[in-house]
Design a protein around this motif. Structure first.
Motif, PDB file in Angstrom:
ATOM      1  N   SER A   6      76.971  17.531 -24.703  1.00  9.90           N
ATOM      2  CA  SER A   6      77.879  17.427 -23.554  1.00  9.90           C
ATOM      3  C   SER A   6      79.298  17.030 -23.934  1.00  9.90           C
ATOM      4  O   SER A   6      80.267  17.586 -23.414  1.00  9.90           O
ATOM      5  CB  SER A   6      77.316  16.419 -22.544  1.00  9.90           C
ATOM      6  N   LEU A  42      81.422  19.852 -25.392  1.00  8.02           N
ATOM      7  CA  LEU A  42      81.804  20.793 -24.335  1.00  8.02           C
ATOM      8  C   LEU A  42      82.980  20.254 -23.525  1.00  8.02           C
ATOM      9  O   LEU A  42      83.897  21.002 -23.164  1.00  8.02           O
ATOM     10  CB  LEU A  42      80.610  21.069 -23.422  1.00  8.02           C
ATOM     11  N   GLU A  71      86.679  21.938 -23.319  1.00  9.32           N
ATOM     12  CA  GLU A  71      87.268  22.281 -22.033  1.00  9.32           C
ATOM     13  C   GLU A  71      88.689  21.735 -21.914  1.00  9.32           C
ATOM     14  O   GLU A  71      89.524  22.295 -21.193  1.00  9.32           O
ATOM     15  CB  GLU A  71      86.394  21.749 -20.898  1.00  9.32           C
ATOM     16  N   ASN A  76      78.612  30.505 -30.579  1.00 10.43           N
ATOM     17  CA  ASN A  76      79.680  29.910 -29.774  1.00 10.43           C
ATOM     18  C   ASN A  76      79.253  29.896 -28.311  1.00 10.43           C
ATOM     19  O   ASN A  76      78.895  30.924 -27.742  1.00 10.43           O
ATOM     20  CB  ASN A  76      80.987  30.694 -29.926  1.00 10.43           C
ATOM     21  N   ILE A  77      79.295  28.696 -27.707  1.00  9.88           N
ATOM     22  CA  ILE A  77      78.945  28.536 -26.300  1.00  9.88           C
ATOM     23  C   ILE A  77      80.052  27.754 -25.621  1.00  9.88           C
ATOM     24  O   ILE A  77      80.350  26.615 -26.000  1.00  9.88           O
ATOM     25  CB  ILE A  77      77.599  27.806 -26.126  1.00  9.88           C
ATOM     26  N   LYS A  78      80.697  28.369 -24.649  1.00 10.43           N
ATOM     27  CA  LYS A  78      81.755  27.728 -23.861  1.00 10.43           C
ATOM     28  C   LYS A  78      82.838  27.109 -24.738  1.00 10.43           C
ATOM     29  O   LYS A  78      83.342  26.009 -24.478  1.00 10.43           O
ATOM     30  CB  LYS A  78      81.161  26.670 -22.929  1.00 10.43           C
ATOM     31  N   GLY A  79      83.173  27.803 -25.803  1.00  9.53           N
ATOM     32  CA  GLY A  79      84.254  27.350 -26.662  1.00  9.53           C
ATOM     33  C   GLY A  79      83.862  26.395 -27.765  1.00  9.53           C
ATOM     34  O   GLY A  79      84.712  25.990 -28.566  1.00  9.53           O
ATOM     35  N   ASP A 125      75.567  15.146 -17.671  1.00  8.55           N
ATOM     36  CA  ASP A 125      75.809  16.542 -17.290  1.00  8.55           C
ATOM     37  C   ASP A 125      75.700  16.637 -15.771  1.00  8.55           C
ATOM     38  O   ASP A 125      74.600  16.682 -15.210  1.00  8.55           O
ATOM     39  CB  ASP A 125      74.790  17.447 -17.970  1.00  8.55           C
ATOM     40  N   ASP A 172      76.344  19.012 -13.867  1.00  7.10           N
ATOM     41  CA  ASP A 172      75.831  20.295 -13.371  1.00  7.10           C
ATOM     42  C   ASP A 172      74.308  20.286 -13.352  1.00  7.10           C
ATOM     43  O   ASP A 172      73.680  20.746 -12.391  1.00  7.10           O
ATOM     44  CB  ASP A 172      76.344  21.450 -14.226  1.00  7.10           C
TER      45      ASP A 172
END
Length: 614
Positions: A138, A141, A145, A183-186, A379, A381
């Motif tokens: 987390s 990420l 972001e 690569n996942i979400k940058g 998280d 979400d």
């Protein structure tokens, strides 16, 4: 045999090594040069029953009986009683000294962008045994972001779906490692491939015990993590990460990263601008091995002092020649890292005392000026009651009374408990071991049931004796208790949504996540006042109408029973106050953005100073 667990007790002079700014590595300092634990802090953080009694002898008279407050109040004598010290950002309780104050807060994108490399032994969803995996999933990420370039390096424990072979091979010692990438979400997730990582058992052990080559496996991970930014080009147009990086080494498994950085890379002009942050998620696990294993780590001989730890006489279990000496990976990281961060301000204070230092309290106190605590986020979400796919009825802060009532009725029906909205539902979710206080809950349960008409549902797995204790609890109180021995993610979500009160009787808790999940779902936590729990659970004050739960300082069945009684009394007889408690918990900011900004501040402080070891 050497004691494998985290060392406890006093720290000998041999263990009180700090790092000098020279190529000779570490030099031992005598006890009179060390900042030892301060008595006032030890008392303030005391958690065992005996220590709590000592506090009570100096505490003021208890409040009037009708005032609903937490058990065993502890006045803060460091400031006037009418003037509380400022809370650490991201935490709720008043903690001084280790909290991080962001100098230039910024929503959205960060003002200074960096290359950040996390090195960890586990990361969700590929590998997980505890909260470390969640944080290392987390937090990167959240930083990505905010605009940073982020890489996470972890072992490839299995043939994961998704990550692809980069076809890059690097020779480390006599071993050759490969790298898989996704690569996942940058965020660039990199998995180190070597035959020692893939095992039929768990990540660190199997049914026969801890793997005998764990020291090699995780020293190799540290080396591979340091090589990755220099070799891997992900063909995304950004090129290699290069040498200008901030390394975040997590727990003992990655704690040799700052050591290798200072001993093998900086002397040759590599990573001269890089900095290392040691993140301590649980000080109890330190990576302790025999002194003869130092030769296998590929370090120069004069760096032995960085890793050497000597147990106090009453804990020595090795041969007479060893005199209790050992190689301690986490101790080496503490000595050499540019900054040290823990997962809550409260835990950062506790590990500087004999109550939470596990034998390293003196060393940590000597590096107090670079030690900070940052409370974990969650998280939001995955843990969102308004969209959670695991819930039979979704709800939010506007309709949580009806939504939770329906979730509670569904769970009572599912478990065969009497379906009654007026019976408070208590929940315990966690690992069944002494740290989490499962044995304390079993001792307290008969008294709680005798004094209150409540239901208790437990979910967890771990120690066999405690698992049997949970089965006893259900059989002894068929109309009041249920125990799910094992772990089930959907059920943990349903239980959290249905519960009125969540119990967290942990003896020590670096941060704790279940209290954050509970508040997000409108369940009020009752927790032992330790570590991250004291940072995040604010004691209910009916006169000021503030608070998010109840804490207690007497870490035993009596303390837990008393705090549970306060919570149940408020729920039954002061329902409006209890509803406000639930609302405050549900609207509390538990996102990772605030924590990410505090980590950015730590990175800035690290870059402002020269390397601690070179």
């Amino acid at each position: 045999m050497l004691l494998r667990g985290g060392p406890t007790g006093s720290v000998s002079a041999r263990n009180r090594a700090t790092c000098s700014h020279s190529s000779q590595g570490l030099h031992a300092h005598r006890p009179n040069t060390l900042l030892l634990n301060r008595g006032a802090q030890v008392v303030a953080l005391a958690t065992p029953a005996g220590a709590a009694t000592e506090i009570a002898t100096t505490a003021p008279a208890p409040p009037p009986p009708l005032k609903l407050v937490s058990a065993t109040p502890e006045p803060d004598t460091s400031v006037p009683h009418n003037e509380l010290p400022p809370s650490a950002p991201g935490s709720d309780a008043s903690v001084t000294g280790t909290g991080v104050v962001v100098e230039k807060p910024s929503k959205g994108k960060a003002t200074t962008l960096r290359n950040i490399v996390f090195i960890t032994s586990e990361v969700t969803p590929w590998s997980k045994t505890g909260g470390l995996a969640d944080v290392c999933s987390s937090l990167p990420l959240a930083l990505a972001e905010r605009g940073h370039r982020v890489m996470v390096v972890a072992p490839r424990y299995a043939a994961y779906d998704g990550p692809i072979d980069t076809e890059t091979r690097v020779k480390i010692w006599t071993a050759e490692v490969g790298y898989f990438h996704q690569n996942i979400k940058g965020v660039d997730y990199v998995f180190v491939d070597h035959p020692s990582y893939i095992r039929p058992g768990g990540l660190y052990a199997d049914q026969f015990g801890v793997y005998g080559d764990n020291q090699f496996r995780f020293a190799l991970l540290c080396q591979a993590g340091l090589e990755a930014p220099l070799h891997l080009d992900f063909e995304d147009g950004k090129g290699k990460f290069g040498e200008d990086c901030v390394f975040v080494a997590n727990d003992w498994h990655a704690s040799l990263v700052p050591v290798y950085l200072a001993a093998q890379f900086r002397p040759h002009g590599v990573y001269s601008k890089a900095r290392s942050i040691l993140a301590i998620h649980n000080l109890r696990h330190q990576g302790v091995y025999g002194p003869s294993t130092y030769a296998d780590l590929g370090l120069p001989s004069h760096w032995y002092g960085a890793l050497e730890y000597q147990y106090p006489p009453h804990q020595r279990m090795g041969s007479w020649a060893e005199e209790g000496r050992s190689v301690n990976h986490l101790k080496a990281g503490i000595c050499t890292a540019d900054r040290i961060v823990t997962v809550s301000p409260g835990y950062a204070e506790e590990i500087k005392t004999p109550l939470g230092g596990w034998g390293l309290e003196g060393l940590l106190a000597s590096r107090n000026w670079v030690l900070n605590g940052i409370t974990n986020g969650i998280d939001t979400d995955e843990w969102d009651p308004s969209s959670d796919p695991h819930l039979p009825v979704k709800f939010n802060v506007d309709n949580f009374i009806e939504g939770k009532a329906m979730c509670k009725a569904k769970l009572q029906e599912e478990l065969g408990l009497p379906v009654n909205p007026n019976i408070p539902l208590l929940a315990f979710i966690g690992r069944l071991d002494p740290q989490k206080g499962a044995d304390i809950l079993l001792q307290a349960a008969p008294g709680i049931f005798h004094n209150n008409d409540v239901q208790l549902v437990c979910l967890g797995t771990g120690d066999k004796n405690l698992e049997d204790g949970m089965r006893w609890l259900e059989s002894a109180y068929r109309d009041k208790a249920r125990a799910w021995v094992g772990f089930n993610v959907p059920f943990s979500h349903r239980l959290t949504a249905a519960a009125d009160i969540v119990l967290m009787p942990s003896r020590f808790e670096p941060c704790g996540l279940n209290q954050l999940y509970a508040m997000r779902y409108g369940a009020v936590p009752v927790a032992h006042k330790t570590g991250g729990l004291r940072d995040t659970v604010i004691d209910f004050d009916p006169w000021k109408d503030v608070g998010t739960g109840w804490t207690y300082t007497q870490c035993d069945a009596g303390g837990l029973t008393f705090a549970v009684g306060l919570a149940i009394n408020t729920l039954k007889h002061h329902t409006e106050s209890f509803r406000k408690l639930q609302c405050r918990g549900m609207t509390r900011d538990a996102s990772w953005d605030a924590a990410a900004q505090q980590y950015e501040q730590i990175f800035t402080w690290a870059m402002n100073d020269p390397p601690y070891c070179k």
